[in-house]
Design an enzyme around this catalytic site. Structure first.
Site, PDB file in Angstrom:
ATOM      1  N   ASP A   1       0.839  -1.200   0.000  1.00 58.53           N
ATOM      2  CA  ASP A   1       0.000   0.000   0.000  1.00 58.53           C
ATOM      3  C   ASP A   1       0.875   1.252   0.000  1.00 58.53           C
ATOM      4  O   ASP A   1       1.877   1.325   0.722  1.00 58.53           O
ATOM      5  CB  ASP A   1      -0.888  -0.034   1.247  1.00 58.53           C
ATOM      6  CG  ASP A   1      -1.881   1.100   1.293  1.00 58.53           C
ATOM      7  OD1 ASP A   1      -2.730   1.174   0.384  1.00 58.53           O
ATOM      8  OD2 ASP A   1      -1.804   1.916   2.231  1.00 58.53           O
TER       9      ASP A   1
ATOM     10  N   GLU B   1       1.558  -0.668  -5.075  1.00 58.75           N
ATOM     11  CA  GLU B   1       0.589   0.376  -5.373  1.00 58.75           C
ATOM     12  C   GLU B   1       1.396   1.668  -5.438  1.00 58.75           C
ATOM     13  O   GLU B   1       1.743   2.247  -4.412  1.00 58.75           O
ATOM     14  CB  GLU B   1      -0.490   0.486  -4.292  1.00 58.75           C
ATOM     15  CG  GLU B   1      -1.507   1.565  -4.638  1.00 58.75           C
ATOM     16  CD  GLU B   1      -2.233   2.140  -3.432  1.00 58.75           C
ATOM     17  OE1 GLU B   1      -3.379   2.591  -3.598  1.00 58.75           O
ATOM     18  OE2 GLU B   1      -1.661   2.158  -2.326  1.00 58.75           O
TER      19      GLU B   1
END
Length: 542
Positions: free
Chosen positions: A205, A266
Site C-alpha cells: 500500500d 501500489e
C-alpha cells in the site's frame, strides 16, 4: 521473453478479496476468513491463480483496515491466526497462491508504537519512529507546512504537548519515519512472519509515499484534490528515490525463501517512473493505474498498452492489467458514461450511467485485459457484472473521505458493497438470512448473484470462466509475444503467439473480422463475420 520456467507471477490472474465484503461465515454481517474458506472452491473453479486479501489485521477500521494496530495478528471480526493458517493451506491445496496487503506508510493511532510516542517526550526515540515536528507561528500553533491529506483536510494533527504529527491520510493513520532503522527492521521482521506462515507475496500500500523530504517544504497547494503529484518532479512526499533502498532490502528478504514470492506495488507515479520500482533487485510487479484509469477509447488504450509494455521491458518486468479495485468506481458504471475513464466523484454524480452499455463494454474490456501479456487482477464481483452502488444512504457511508470532505465526496463505499451469492433478497447468501450486511445491497442484485450467473450460459461469470480457461490452456495465450496488427480507427487488433489474435471494436461501425479465422471466444453476439460496436473477440488463425 518468458519461458515455461518463468515464475508463476509473471502471467498470473489474481483475484482481489475485499474481506469485509466477500463472504460472512459467522452471521455478524461482516465478511471473514470462515466465509472466504467456504468460497475457495468457487475461486478455484473460476480459474484464477491467486487471491490478494485486503488488510485483515487488527484495526479500529477508521479506514477500512488500512489503519493497522498489529501487523502480526488477525482482526477478531475476521477470525484468528489459526484460521488464517488453515486458509493458506486450503488455498494451496486448490492451487491458489495467497497474497496479503501490507501497509508500511503508516500505522493506526492505536498501534502500540504510536501510543508510546504520544506518552513520550518530544525528541524521544519513541517519537522518532513517526514524523513529529514543532509547529510554526506564535507558540507553534500553525502546522509545520501546508500539505493536505488525501482524505481531505490538513495532514497534521497537534498533540496535547504542542507538537504535530504527520498523516498523509486520516488523523488515525500517523505516518512512519522510514529514515529510522528501527522502522525498517520491524517491517522486514513482519514480512518474515507472514512468509514463514506460507503466504506467497504482498501488495504494498502507498509504495510511493513512504519516504519524505526531511525539510518538509511547503507545496503551495490549496486543494486536497490535487495532492497526487504524478506530474510534479521532486515531490516532497510522493515517489522519492529513497523508497528504492527499502524495496531492495525487502527483495532480499523474499529471495531468501525457496519458493518464488512476489511483491506488487501500489505506486501512483509519473509516466516512465514505474519501471524504477521494478528493477531486477527491487519489486516484481506494480499495478497499472494508467490502464485502470484510461478511457475506453482505442487510441488512448493503445498508447497506454504500448507505453506499459515498452517501459517495463527495459527492466525485464511483466505488465499488469486491472480494470477495478476497492478504491475506484466499478468499471461497469464508468463505462456506461460518456466519459469512460476515471474522473472525479463530483463530476460523476450528475452523469447517470447506462448500465446496459457499461456491461457490454465491460465484457469487451475483460477480453482485452485477459488477452494481454503479463498478469491481471480481478476485483471481486466484476466477474458477476456488479455495478457501483451510487445511492447508498448517507447514514451508511463509512469511508473517511465522506466526513473529511465535509460531506461533498461520498467516497469508495459504493464499490465495497458485500457480494451477492444466492437467492432473491438481501443478504443474497453473503451471510445468514437474519444478518444485516455492513453495507446495504441493492434489491435488484438478485439478477447478479453467483447463482444467477451460473444458470445463464451467456453471463459475465461464464465469460470470465471461459476466458480464464483459454488463457491457462491455449498455447497462443502463454508467454509474452505481442504484436499490433493494422485495424481501422476506433478499433484494436493484436496478435499473440501461435496465430491467436484479439480484436476490440470501440467504434460506432461494425468491424469486419479477419478471414480464415475461428472464433475462440466473443464478449457478445457476432453478426455474420462482423464485430459489433463495444465487442471483443479472440480468434485462432486457421
Amino acid at each position: 521473453m518468458s519461458t515455461a520456467h518463468d515464475p508463476w507471477w509473471r502471467s498470473a490472474v489474481i483475484y482481489q478479496v475485499y474481506i469485509r465484503s466477500f463472504a460472512d461465515g459467522d452471521g455478524d454481517g461482516t465478511g471473514d476468513i470462515a466465509g472466504l474458506r467456504s468460497r475457495l472452491q468457487y475461486l478455484a473453479y473460476l480459474g484464477v491463480d491467486a487471491i490478494w486479501i485486503n488488510p485483515w489485521y487488527p484495526s479500529p477500521l477508521a479506514d477500512g483496515g488500512y489503519d493497522v494496530s498489529n501487523f502480526r495478528d488477525i482482526h477478531p471480526t475476521y477470525g484468528t491466526l489459526d484460521e488464517a493458517r488453515k486458509l493458506i493451506t486450503e488455498a494451496h491445496e486448490l492451487g491458489l497462491r495467497v497474497i496479503l496487503d501490507i501497509v508500511p506508510n503508516h500505522t493506526s493511532d492505536q498501534h502500540a508504537w504510536f501510543q508510546k510516542a504520544l506518552a513520550a517526550a518530544p525528541g524521544s526515540p519513541e517519537r522518532d519512529r513517526f514524523i513529529f515536528r514543532d509547529g510554526r507561528g506564535e507558540n507553534g500553533s500553525e502546522p509545520p507546512n501546508d500539505w493536505h491529506a488525501a482524505f481531505g483536510g490538513p495532514t497534521w494533527t497537534r498533540t496535547p504537548d504542542g507538537q504535530w504529527y504527520l498523516h498523509l491520510f486520516a488523523p488515525e493513520q500517523p505516518d512512519l519515519n522510514w529514515d529510522n532503522p528501527e522502522v525498517r527492521a520491524e517491517f522486514e521482521s513482519i514480512l518474515r512472519f507472514w512468509f514463514d506462515l506460507g503466504v506467497d507475496g504482498f501488495r504494498i500500500d502507498v509504495a510511493h509515499g513512504m519516504v519524505k523530504d526531511p525539510a518538509l517544504p511547503d507545496l503551495g497547494l490549496t486543494e486536497f484534490s490535487v495532492i497526487a503529484g504524478e506530474d510534479q518532479e521532486n515531490h516532497p512526499h510522493w515517489d522519492r528515490d529513497g523508497v528504492h533502498d527499502i524495496f531492495r532490502s525487502w527483495r532480499a528478504v523474499a529471495d531468501g525463501y525457496p519458493d518464488p514470492l512476489v511483491f506488487v506495488a501500489e505506486a501512483h507515479v509519473r509516466p516512465g517512473r514505474l519501471a524504477h520500482y521494478l528493477r531486477p533487485d527491487e519489486l516484481h510487479t506494480a499495478f497499472n493505474f494508467d490502464f485502470l484509469k484510461c478511457a475506453l477509447e482505442a487510441d488512448k488504450l493503445r498508447e497506454v498498452i504500448d507505453r506499459t509494455i515498452t517501459d517495463l521491458a527495459k527492466v525485464g518486468a511483466p505488465a499488469t492489467w486491472v480494470l477495478s479495485n476497492h478504491d475506484e468506481t466499478r468499471h461497469v458504471t464508468r463505462y456506461g458514461r460518456a466519459h469512460t475513464g476515471v474522473t472525479t466523484p463530483l463530476r460523476d454524480r450528475h452523469h447517470p450511467s447506462d448500465l446496459a452499455l457499461g456491461t457490454r463494454r465491460a465484457r469487451a474490456a475483460a477480453l482485452l485485459m485477459l488477452a494481454l501479456p503479463g498478469s491481471a487482477y480481478i476485483y471481486q464481483g466484476e466477474e458477476l457484472g456488479l455495478y457501483e452502488v451510487e445511492d447508498l444512504p448517507e447514514s451508511a457511508l463509512q469511508d473517511p473521505t465522506w466526513e473529511r470532505s465535509g460531506h461533498t465526496v461520498r467516497g469508495r463505499d459504493g464499490c465495497r458493497v458485500p457480494l451477492p451469492w444466492t437467492g432473491d433478497t438481501p443478504p443474497f447468501g453473503f451471510s445468514t438470512a437474519e444478518a444485516v450486511p455492513w453495507l446495504p445491497q441493492p434489491e435488484n442484485w438478485k439478477s447478479y448473484t453467483a447463482e444467477a450467473n451460473q444458470a445463464d450460459r451467456t453471463s459475465m461469470l461464464q465469460l470470465y470462466r471461459s476466458a480464464l480457461r483459454l488463457r491457462r490452456t491455449h498455447p497462443g495465450l502463454r508467454g509474452e509475444d505481442f504484436r499490433w496488427l493494422d485495424s481501422p480507427d476506433g478499433t484494436l487488433l493484436f496478435e499473440r503467439g501461435d496465430g491467436v489474435s484479439c480484436a476490440v471494436n470501440l467504434s460506432e461501425q461494425p468491424l469486419p473480422l479477419p478471414e480464415a479465422c475461428t472464433v475462440l471466444l466473443a464478449s457478445g453476439p457476432l453478426d455474420s463475420g462482423l464485430l459489433p460496436a463495444d465487442t471483443a473477440v479472440w480468434l485462432q488463425q486457421d
